[in-house]
Design an enzyme around this catalytic site. Structure first.
Site, PDB file in Angstrom:
ATOM      1  N   ARG A  29      29.814  41.346  36.404  1.00  0.00           N
ATOM      2  CA  ARG A  29      29.396  41.456  37.808  1.00  0.00           C
ATOM      3  C   ARG A  29      30.419  42.064  38.764  1.00  0.00           C
ATOM      4  O   ARG A  29      30.224  42.035  39.970  1.00  0.00           O
ATOM      5  CB  ARG A  29      28.928  40.101  38.360  1.00  0.00           C
ATOM      6  CG  ARG A  29      27.780  39.533  37.586  1.00  0.00           C
ATOM      7  CD  ARG A  29      27.117  38.326  38.151  1.00  0.00           C
ATOM      8  NE  ARG A  29      27.905  37.473  38.993  1.00  0.00           N
ATOM      9  CZ  ARG A  29      27.383  36.504  39.723  1.00  0.00           C
ATOM     10  NH1 ARG A  29      26.097  36.288  39.721  1.00  0.00           N
ATOM     11  NH2 ARG A  29      28.150  35.736  40.456  1.00  0.00           N
ATOM     12  N   ASP A  30      31.506  42.632  38.263  1.00  0.00           N
ATOM     13  CA  ASP A  30      32.488  43.266  39.168  1.00  0.00           C
ATOM     14  C   ASP A  30      33.199  44.421  38.468  1.00  0.00           C
ATOM     15  O   ASP A  30      34.415  44.566  38.574  1.00  0.00           O
ATOM     16  CB  ASP A  30      33.495  42.229  39.665  1.00  0.00           C
ATOM     17  CG  ASP A  30      34.324  42.736  40.846  1.00  0.00           C
ATOM     18  OD1 ASP A  30      33.856  43.664  41.542  1.00  0.00           O
ATOM     19  OD2 ASP A  30      35.429  42.211  41.074  1.00  0.00           O
ATOM     20  N   LEU A  31      32.441  45.252  37.769  1.00  0.00           N
ATOM     21  CA  LEU A  31      33.059  46.389  37.087  1.00  0.00           C
ATOM     22  C   LEU A  31      33.396  47.482  38.083  1.00  0.00           C
ATOM     23  O   LEU A  31      32.538  47.911  38.857  1.00  0.00           O
ATOM     24  CB  LEU A  31      32.123  46.960  36.018  1.00  0.00           C
ATOM     25  CG  LEU A  31      32.031  46.170  34.738  1.00  0.00           C
ATOM     26  CD1 LEU A  31      31.016  46.810  33.808  1.00  0.00           C
ATOM     27  CD2 LEU A  31      33.377  46.063  34.060  1.00  0.00           C
TER      28      LEU A  31
END
Length: 105
Positions: free
Chosen positions: A68-70
């Site tokens: 969820r935070d690439l």
């Protein structure tokens, strides 16, 4: 998680006011920094990095974890060597779901 392109977490040390995460050492810097410093990237290099990232994320999804935070700042090189592996880091926004695997479909 145990994958060659995911930063290894060896230990968590809990204190009354702090947590300390002991991870593997990555001295190669961020992918973002490398792109900015070079000004360009060859298609061959980009495809290799992309493969490393997708391999790590596929492994996460098979383990029911969604990162969820690439972003380029969350991708580190293990060392400064030319063929250094790329590592996905920062699972602070990740979520885990026991009920269903994450998929690309």
């Amino acid at each position: 998680l145990d994958h060659p392109n995911i930063l290894k977490l060896y230990e968590i040390i809990e204190e009354p006011k702090n947590y300390h995460l002991v991870t593997e050492l990555c001295t190669g810097g961020e992918l973002f920094e490398k792109i900015v410093s070079q000004g360009y990237m060859t298609e061959r290099a980009a495809s290799g990095y992309f493969y490393d990232i997708i391999s790590a994320i596929s492994y996460c999804h098979a383990s029911n974890i969604c990162h969820r935070d690439l972003k380029p700042e969350n991708l580190l090189f293990q060392s400064n060597k030319a063929n250094s592996p790329l590592k996905v880091i920062d699972f602070g926004s990740a979520c885990y779901d026991d009920d269903k695997p994450y998929s690309y479909v």
